[in-house]
Design a protein around this motif. Structure first.
Motif, short mmCIF file in Angstrom:
data_model
loop_
_atom_site.label_atom_id
_atom_site.label_comp_id
_atom_site.label_asym_id
_atom_site.label_seq_id
_atom_site.Cartn_x
_atom_site.Cartn_y
_atom_site.Cartn_z
N PRO A 106 0.80 -1.21 -0.16
CA PRO A 106 0.03 -0.39 -0.17
C PRO A 106 0.58 1.29 0.36
CG PRO A 106 -0.70 -1.75 1.48
CD PRO A 106 0.82 -1.97 0.74
N GLY A 107 0.15 2.11 -0.90
CA GLY A 107 1.91 3.00 -0.73
C GLY A 107 2.36 2.98 -2.07
N THR A 109 2.57 3.88 -6.16
CA THR A 109 2.04 3.22 -6.73
C THR A 109 2.41 3.34 -9.08
OG1 THR A 109 2.69 5.94 -7.68
CG2 THR A 109 0.50 6.01 -5.61
N LEU A 234 5.88 6.60 -5.40
CA LEU A 234 4.75 6.50 -4.16
C LEU A 234 4.38 7.62 -3.80
CD1 LEU A 234 7.62 6.16 -1.42
CD2 LEU A 234 6.88 4.06 -2.15
N ALA A 235 2.65 7.17 -3.24
CA ALA A 235 1.65 7.99 -3.03
C ALA A 235 2.48 9.27 -2.80
CB ALA A 235 0.76 7.27 -2.80
N ASP A 236 2.67 9.36 -1.28
CA ASP A 236 3.57 9.51 -0.84
C ASP A 236 4.98 9.91 -0.85
OD1 ASP A 236 4.19 12.04 1.14
OD2 ASP A 236 3.58 11.24 2.87
N ALA A 239 7.11 9.77 2.50
CA ALA A 239 7.57 8.14 2.74
C ALA A 239 8.51 7.30 2.59
CB ALA A 239 6.30 8.18 2.82
N PHE A 243 9.68 3.18 3.74
CA PHE A 243 9.47 2.45 2.74
C PHE A 243 10.97 1.86 2.38
CE2 PHE A 243 5.81 1.24 0.89
CZ PHE A 243 4.52 1.88 1.02
#
Lengths: 404, 226
Positions: A106-107, A109, A234-236, A239, A243
């Motif tokens: 999750p996270g 992309t 990543l989406a953020d 982060a 990660f």
């Protein structure tokens, strides 16, 4: 409580000009707060989009392994100067099984397996050294928005196709549809058709980069298995540091965050964000000082009335609530007016998405105005500012106050 | 003999310290029964206002005892005194001291609303009734700034009576009024005293006003002298 609110409202409406001026002052502070939030936020996103936006947030690179030296054991000290071997690319084996695991996190992309290396681009008598990026077809824009940068042709890396930077094409006099010869450092060459020309707006990629399909890159670098690099988006992007160890634990591969490679950019963005916080803090302090001084003045003006209220049986708590409520109402009204004015004015600016480099104006992001936060902080700030005057009012000796 | 409504004994009040110390009350003792209407007389500086302020629980005496309705008001907390004052004592000041940004009715209902936390319908009805009794039926919703001096003082009397207090302290209530308005206010006070048994202690320099009261308390040099 309701009655204290009524008294507070009446005091504010009784001095309309004073209240209007005070609310206007607070609204101006809120307006600055919102404008700075939208500007700093928009600017940060703009910079990120233009820089880190095209970067991989995490990258897994195969480590180059230097070959062992074969030297006779003479018992003497040997001084050796050795140039780093750049010919053979290190290979990440067995990534095919690991990539789906990374993609499922999750996270994450996008995941882009790549084969990168160096080579020479030849057209007639012209030869130019280029960096070859082998990308998986269908994932050309997974990391950098290649499709968005294409000015001629397409970003699709079909077999036998190559995508070149606009500066490189101009330097070599190349046009869409022409055939060029691309030779890797391993000596293997391929004849490729120019299927697209892109312009990223920065010198290096536009002048030195050639994108080919992953299959073409395998042929050029004689790499039937594995890849040289895996890039992850990543989406953020903030982060990424968190990660990296997760991916390391999951796959055993050494994932590196973009922040390691772009520490200066991160520092600049953080400095910019801190400047924004500082300006917003100044705006908030100005609001608090303004409200506190106005309410202190009001307390002084209404000393006799406070004395009368106390004589009639109003407790200290009631007097406090009357003045704190005035602060809260001023903060709320100023917050709402300032937020509305800020939103109205920001609408006049072009959106961040439509802002382009070289265009006059500011890369303001209206969605980052922090309107709710501005109203909440202003109301809380005004309440905090009213506590000192309210305490002073509540402590007033009724006999002295009435005597005035 | 029934317990007095109000009783103070050996009341002393000093202001300042050292050489600047001034002793305003010097061991004053006083008793008042329920339903009395008394005038408080004495020259300026005799301690009349200080006595009224202490009796109104707005100031603590330096020493001595002070009780009303059997409650010791010397040792009571600030909050207890505030509640006691609200329920049992009404004030009428020389300069009316109304809240200027409020209407006549809003001023009158203030003592009830401040305790209830809101203006109840019952409080408004009581306030209207008092204003009608004061001859101000047509001034109920007037801002107090638009009322004459006599009208303001009648609003102040109505406010003092709002919570049906046992004791009303009036400090020169007619001192700022013309003779006709002064007599009108005094007639209303006498009527309330007669009809509802409310105790009044009225500080005044005016012998005519004092003559309307059944009892005269003379204060001189910090003591009751007559």
């Amino acid at each position: 409580m309701i009655y204290a609110l009524k008294i507070a409202t009446r005091y504010l409406t009784a001095s309309k000009a004073q209240t209007a001026l005070l609310v206007f002052g607070v609204a101006t502070g809120v307006f600055i707060f919102i404008f700075m939030s939208a500007l700093i936020g928009g600017l940060a996103e703009f910079i990120m989009a233009r820089t880190a936006g095209d970067m991989a947030h995490l990258s897994i690179q195969a480590e180059d392994v230097e070959p062992d030296l074969l030297l006779p054991l003479s018992g003497r000290t040997v001084l050796l100067v050795q140039q780093k071997d750049s010919g053979g690319a290190a290979v990440l084996q067995d990534t095919a099984a690991l990539l789906p695991l990374i993609e499922a996190l999750p996270g994450v992309t996008a995941v882009s397996p790549q084969i990168n290396g160096s080579g020479f681009l030849t057209r007639g008598g012209q030869v130019t050294q280029v960096s070859i990026n082998g990308l998986q077809p269908g994932k050309e824009s997974a990391i950098a928005d290649l499709a968005g940068y294409v000015v001629e042709g397409t970003a699709n890396l079909a077999a036998g196709g190559v995508l070149l930077g606009k500066t490189l094409a101009e330097d070599m006099g190349l046009r869409l549809g022409q055939t060029v010869r691309l030779q890797s450092t391993t000596g293997i060459e391929a004849l490729l058709t120019i299927t697209g020309i892109y312009e990223m707006g920065s010198g290096g990629p536009d002048r030195r980069q050639a994108y080919v399909g992953l299959a073409t890159a395998r042929s050029l670098f004689a790499m039937p298995q594995g890849v040289t690099r895996v890039e992850i988006k990543l989406a953020d992007l903030y982060a990424a540091d968190a990660f990296a160890p997760r991916i390391r634990a999951l796959t055993g591969l050494d994932a590196r965050s973009w922040t390691e490679q772009a520490a200066q950019l991160l520092d600049a963005l953080q400095a910019q964000a801190q400047t924004g916080y500082l300006l917003k803090t100044f705006a908030m302090v100005t609001i608090i000082i303004g409200v506190a001084s106005a309410l202190l003045l009001s307390t002084y003006q209404r000393r006799p009335e406070i004395g009368i209220m106390r004589a009639m049986g109003a407790g200290r708590g009631f007097v406090m609530v009357v003045f704190v409520a005035q602060g809260a109402l001023i903060g709320l009204m100023g917050g709402l007016f300032g937020a509305a004015a800020g939103y109205g004015l920001l609408l006049a600016f072009p959106g961040r998405d439509s802002f382009a480099p070289g265009q006059s104006g500011l890369p303001i992001d209206i969605t980052q105005g922090a309107y709710g936060m501005a109203i909440l902080l202003t109301t809380l700030g005004a309440i905090a500012a009213s506590i000192l005057p309210a305490r002073a009012a509540a402590r007033l000796d009724p006999v002295t106050a009435i005597g005035q | 003999m029934s317990a007095p409504l109000l009783q103070v004994d050996h009341l002393v009040k000093t202001f300042g310290t050292g050489e600047a110390e001034t002793r305003v009350l010097r061991g004053l003792s006083l008793r008042m029964a329920q339903g009395e209407m008394a005038a408080l007389l004495g020259p300026s500086g005799s301690g009349k206002s200080t006595l009224l302020t202490i009796l109104g629980t707005l100031m603590h005496p330096t020493s001595g005892s002070h009780a009303m309705l059997g409650v010791d008001l010397v040792t009571a907390s600030d909050q207890a005194l505030t509640e006691f004052r609200n329920r049992h004592i009404g004030f009428v000041f020389q300069f009316h001291n109304l809240l200027p940004d409020f209407t006549a009715l809003e001023n009158v209902v203030f003592p009830t609303a401040v305790q209830a936390g809101r203006e109840t319908a019952a409080a408004r009805a009581r306030g209207r009734e008092l204003l009608e009794r004061m001859g101000l039926a047509d001034r109920v919703h007037f801002p107090t700034a638009n009322l004459s001096g006599g009208q303001k003082q009648r609003v102040a009397v109505a406010r003092a009576l709002m919570n049906r207090p046992e004791l009303v302290l009036a400090d020169e209530p007619t001192g700022n009024l013309d003779r006709a308005s002064a007599m009108q206010v005094m007639d209303l006070i006498a009527e309330i005293n007669r009809d509802e048994g409310t105790t009044f202690l009225i500080s005044t320099h005016d012998e005519k006003i004092a003559g309307l009261c059944r009892r005269q308390i003379v204060v001189g040099d910090g003591l009751v002298t007559g």
